[in-house]
Design an enzyme around this catalytic site. Structure first.
Site, mmCIF file in Angstrom:
data_model
loop_
_atom_site.group_PDB
_atom_site.id
_atom_site.type_symbol
_atom_site.label_atom_id
_atom_site.label_comp_id
_atom_site.label_asym_id
_atom_site.label_seq_id
_atom_site.Cartn_x
_atom_site.Cartn_y
_atom_site.Cartn_z
ATOM 1 N N ASN A 170 39.075 29.384 34.135
ATOM 2 C CA ASN A 170 37.841 30.052 33.716
ATOM 3 C C ASN A 170 37.812 30.142 32.191
ATOM 4 O OD1 ASN A 170 39.121 32.665 32.858
ATOM 5 N ND2 ASN A 170 39.780 32.569 34.998
ATOM 6 N N ASP A 194 40.918 33.744 41.634
ATOM 7 C CA ASP A 194 41.055 34.351 42.962
ATOM 8 C C ASP A 194 41.634 33.376 43.971
ATOM 9 O OD1 ASP A 194 40.070 37.029 42.604
ATOM 10 O OD2 ASP A 194 38.120 36.120 42.164
ATOM 11 N N LYS A 246 48.849 12.288 40.754
ATOM 12 C CA LYS A 246 47.399 12.371 40.475
ATOM 13 C C LYS A 246 46.606 11.823 41.668
ATOM 14 C CE LYS A 246 43.877 10.733 37.337
ATOM 15 N NZ LYS A 246 43.514 9.695 36.386
ATOM 16 N N PRO A 261 47.631 35.846 44.938
ATOM 17 C CA PRO A 261 47.993 37.272 45.063
ATOM 18 C C PRO A 261 47.118 38.094 44.135
ATOM 19 C CG PRO A 261 49.608 36.086 43.733
ATOM 20 C CD PRO A 261 48.671 35.049 44.297
ATOM 21 N N ASP A 262 46.820 39.319 44.542
ATOM 22 C CA ASP A 262 46.042 40.215 43.666
ATOM 23 C C ASP A 262 47.029 41.071 42.866
ATOM 24 O OD1 ASP A 262 44.498 42.341 42.569
ATOM 25 O OD2 ASP A 262 42.886 41.727 43.901
ATOM 26 N N ILE A 263 47.139 40.772 41.579
ATOM 27 C CA ILE A 263 48.153 41.427 40.732
ATOM 28 C C ILE A 263 47.803 42.897 40.522
ATOM 29 C CG2 ILE A 263 49.206 41.371 38.430
ATOM 30 C CD1 ILE A 263 48.346 38.235 38.637
ATOM 31 N N PHE A 268 40.089 45.574 35.058
ATOM 32 C CA PHE A 268 38.792 45.191 34.498
ATOM 33 C C PHE A 268 37.924 44.703 35.647
ATOM 34 C CE2 PHE A 268 38.336 44.868 29.806
ATOM 35 C CZ PHE A 268 39.524 45.494 29.455
ATOM 36 N N LYS A 272 35.106 48.154 43.260
ATOM 37 C CA LYS A 272 36.357 47.436 42.955
ATOM 38 C C LYS A 272 37.497 48.417 42.674
ATOM 39 C CE LYS A 272 35.745 43.140 41.302
ATOM 40 N NZ LYS A 272 35.331 42.112 40.370
ATOM 41 N N LYS A 319 40.871 48.217 44.939
ATOM 42 C CA LYS A 319 42.142 47.758 44.355
ATOM 43 C C LYS A 319 43.121 48.910 44.145
ATOM 44 C CE LYS A 319 40.414 43.520 42.543
ATOM 45 N NZ LYS A 319 40.993 42.248 42.123
HETATM 46 O O1 PMT Z 1 39.537 36.910 27.430
HETATM 47 P P1 PMT Z 1 38.197 37.174 26.747
HETATM 48 O O2 PMT Z 1 37.475 35.902 26.393
HETATM 49 O O3 PMT Z 1 38.321 38.128 25.606
HETATM 50 O O4 PMT Z 1 37.266 37.872 27.832
HETATM 51 C C1 PMT Z 1 37.601 39.137 28.311
HETATM 52 C C2 PMT Z 1 37.435 39.240 29.850
HETATM 53 C C3 PMT Z 1 35.977 39.058 30.201
HETATM 54 C C4 PMT Z 1 38.277 38.162 30.557
HETATM 55 C C5 PMT Z 1 37.965 40.658 30.250
HETATM 56 O O5 PMT Z 1 37.247 41.647 29.560
HETATM 57 C C6 PMT Z 1 37.850 40.875 31.743
HETATM 58 O O6 PMT Z 1 36.818 41.242 32.289
HETATM 59 N N1 PMT Z 1 38.983 40.623 32.496
HETATM 60 C C7 PMT Z 1 39.030 40.659 33.945
HETATM 61 C C8 PMT Z 1 38.507 39.376 34.503
HETATM 62 C C9 PMT Z 1 38.533 39.334 36.032
HETATM 63 O O7 PMT Z 1 39.263 38.547 36.586
HETATM 64 O O8 PMT Z 1 37.777 40.246 36.625
HETATM 65 P P2 PMT Z 1 37.630 40.382 38.248
HETATM 66 O O9 PMT Z 1 36.492 41.293 38.424
HETATM 67 O O10 PMT Z 1 37.569 39.038 38.878
HETATM 68 O O11 PMT Z 1 38.982 41.058 38.682
HETATM 69 C C10 PMT Z 1 39.127 42.467 38.762
HETATM 70 C C11 PMT Z 1 40.487 42.903 38.297
HETATM 71 O O12 PMT Z 1 41.493 42.384 39.189
HETATM 72 C C12 PMT Z 1 40.880 42.449 36.907
HETATM 73 O O13 PMT Z 1 41.606 43.496 36.305
HETATM 74 C C13 PMT Z 1 41.794 41.247 37.169
HETATM 75 O O14 PMT Z 1 42.767 41.112 36.121
HETATM 76 C C14 PMT Z 1 42.440 41.643 38.453
HETATM 77 N N2 PMT Z 1 42.825 40.526 39.331
HETATM 78 C C15 PMT Z 1 41.891 39.697 39.863
HETATM 79 C C16 PMT Z 1 42.259 38.716 40.736
HETATM 80 C C17 PMT Z 1 43.626 38.567 41.068
HETATM 81 N N3 PMT Z 1 44.030 37.626 41.886
HETATM 82 N N4 PMT Z 1 44.533 39.399 40.526
HETATM 83 C C18 PMT Z 1 44.157 40.372 39.669
HETATM 84 O O15 PMT Z 1 44.998 41.117 39.172
#
Ligand code: PMT
Length: 408
Positions: free
Chosen positions: A209, A277, A287, A305-307, A325, A339, A343
């Site tokens: 991403n 995700d 390849k 995995p969801d960290i 976030f 969320k 979580k």
């Molecule tokens: O890096 P920049 O360009 O400065 O941009 C900042 C940002 C937009 C990346 C940042 O501000 C941000 O929003 N980060 C979280 C991005 C994200 O994956 O959001 P989410 O809504 O998909 O996930 C929710 C939360 O679960 C997040 O804290 C994410 O880190 C966490 N997560 C998600 C999926 C996963 N498999 N494991 C996780 O821990």
């Protein structure tokens, strides 16, 4: 002691300028990052090249350089620092500071700053004891400028008396005591995730991403500045590692989880990484070849995995505070509220990542802080200001650690 602190060192023209090089070495050894402004006269005593090599950063000199001004204006130079140190502070520069002149980059930065300033005077004994210098120093002290030295001793001009610049160790000690006043997270352990993850499809292609790591890295740097011991687990990014922070570099979500668990028990975890995700269910070692006339291959996905959810699980190892976030393109706050509950984290920082917002990769962010107490809408801020504010809130919540005997 100076982990994560950012020093803007202004080197003016005096024989003592050579000591600035040892000072940079000592500051960096203590975990600070140093950026230099070198005056025209200063450049007669030390070269920009030597300061650049020691700081591993470019050296700023020219007020009117188009590149310097576009890349790092004088306001930004001061905004990016925790402390401005003028060493050597010559009689001439002190006079210009006292008069409020802004006739070169150094004096302009000093006039434009709202950060603390420490001056280490260095000059001939008669210049130091001259009524004009005495009055200038008094004026600057009244305005809040801190001073270290000068010392008594034999000077380069073979005269004896006050005017010798303090030794690098003395200046560094003065810096430490000025900055030690505000380190509420000293003794706290913090974990931050930042940047994207990359999920291999084959050795050439991957799923990822647009995260640049700017927001997550700014949070790690802000935590370190308030004294926390920070581990930053970062996906592939081009932003520099923050000073005074331990950085673990990973590619995939599986690796990010392993690195987070390896970091051990922490007081606070902030998950700012944009973790994929899903990953390819069966990444290939070779390849995937494009076969003429054949239909495109189908990509089967498997969940990652969801960290954040893993770190939020109740138990003795759970951090005292877990901050996630939420990156959304619609129903931002409603999705973030949901969320946070799903979580199991304490706070969610919600931000809109629709392309029009420029949040991914941009310098600014508009966030909403979602907690059990409700939702706070923050104004649009630079990402490092979002970080400062968030870390200020973390410090309010965690407070100072208890003395060892009483610690949990
Ligand atoms: O890096 P920049 O360009 O400065 O941009 C900042 C940002 C937009 C990346 C940042 O501000 C941000 O929003 N980060 C979280 C991005 C994200 O994956 O959001 P989410 O809504 O998909 O996930 C929710 C939360 O679960 C997040 O804290 C994410 O880190 C966490 N997560 C998600 C999926 C996963 N498999 N494991 C996780 O821990």
């Amino acid at each position: 002691m100076l982990n994560g602190k950012r020093i803007l060192l202004i080197v003016a023209g005096g024989i003592a300028a050579f000591k600035s090089q040892e000072m940079i070495r000592l500051l960096r050894k203590r975990g600070a990052s140093v950026r230099c402004v070198l005056t025209e006269a200063g450049a007669r005593f030390v070269t920009p090249l030597s300061l650049q090599a020691l700081t591993e950063d470019r050296v700023y000199s020219d007020m009117f350089s188009l590149t310097d001004e576009s890349e790092m204006g004088h306001i930004q130079l001061s905004r990016d620092a925790d402390l401005l140190v003028v060493a050597p502070a010559t009689a001439n520069l002190l006079a210009r500071m006292a008069a409020g002149l802004a006739d070169d980059l150094a004096s302009t930065v000093l006039l434009a700053t709202d950060k603390p300033v420490l001056a280490a005077p260095a000059m001939n004994v008669r210049m130091w004891t001259h009524a004009a210098t005495t009055a200038n120093v008094e004026t600057l002290k009244k305005r809040g400028v801190a001073f270290v030295g000068p010392n008594d001793g034999v000077m380069a001009c073979n005269e004896y008396g006050p005017g010798r610049m303090s030794e690098p160790e003395e200046i560094v000690a003065a810096i430490e005591s000025l900055l030690a006043q505000d380190r509420p997270l000293a003794g706290r352990q913090a974990l931050v995730t930042s940047g994207p993850t990359r999920e291999a499809i084959d050795p050439v292609r991957y799923i990822s991403n647009h995260s640049s790591g700017k927001q997550g890295h700014a949070i790690a740097a802000a935590l370190a500045r308030l004294g926390a011991e920070v581990t930053l687990v970062s996906g592939p990014v081009t932003v520099a590692d923050p000073a005074g922070v331990k950085v673990l570099k990973i590619d995939s979500a599986d690796e990010m989880l392993a690195a987070c668990l390896q970091a051990g028990a922490v007081d606070v975890a902030v998950c700012a990484a944009a973790v994929a995700d899903w990953k390819a269910a069966k990444p290939t070692l070779a390849k995937i070849k494009k076969k003429p006339g054949a239909a495109p291959p189908t990509l089967e996905l498997a969940p990652n995995p969801d960290i954040l959810a893993t770190l939020s699980k109740p138990g003795s190892k759970r951090p005292k505070l877990v901050v996630g976030f939420a990156a959304e393109t619609e129903n931002l706050v409603a999705n973030a509220i949901d969320k946070r509950k799903r979580k199991g984290c304490d706070w969610i920082v919600a931000n809109d990542v629709s392309p029009a917002t420029g949040t991914f990769g941009g310098e600014r962010n508009t966030v909403h802080l979602v907690s059990a107490e409700g939702v706070e809408d923050w104004p649009t801020l630079a990402k490092d200001e979002v970080a400062e504010r968030l870390v200020g809130r973390i410090a309010d919540r965690l407070g100072r650690p208890r003395p060892a005997a009483a610690a949990e």
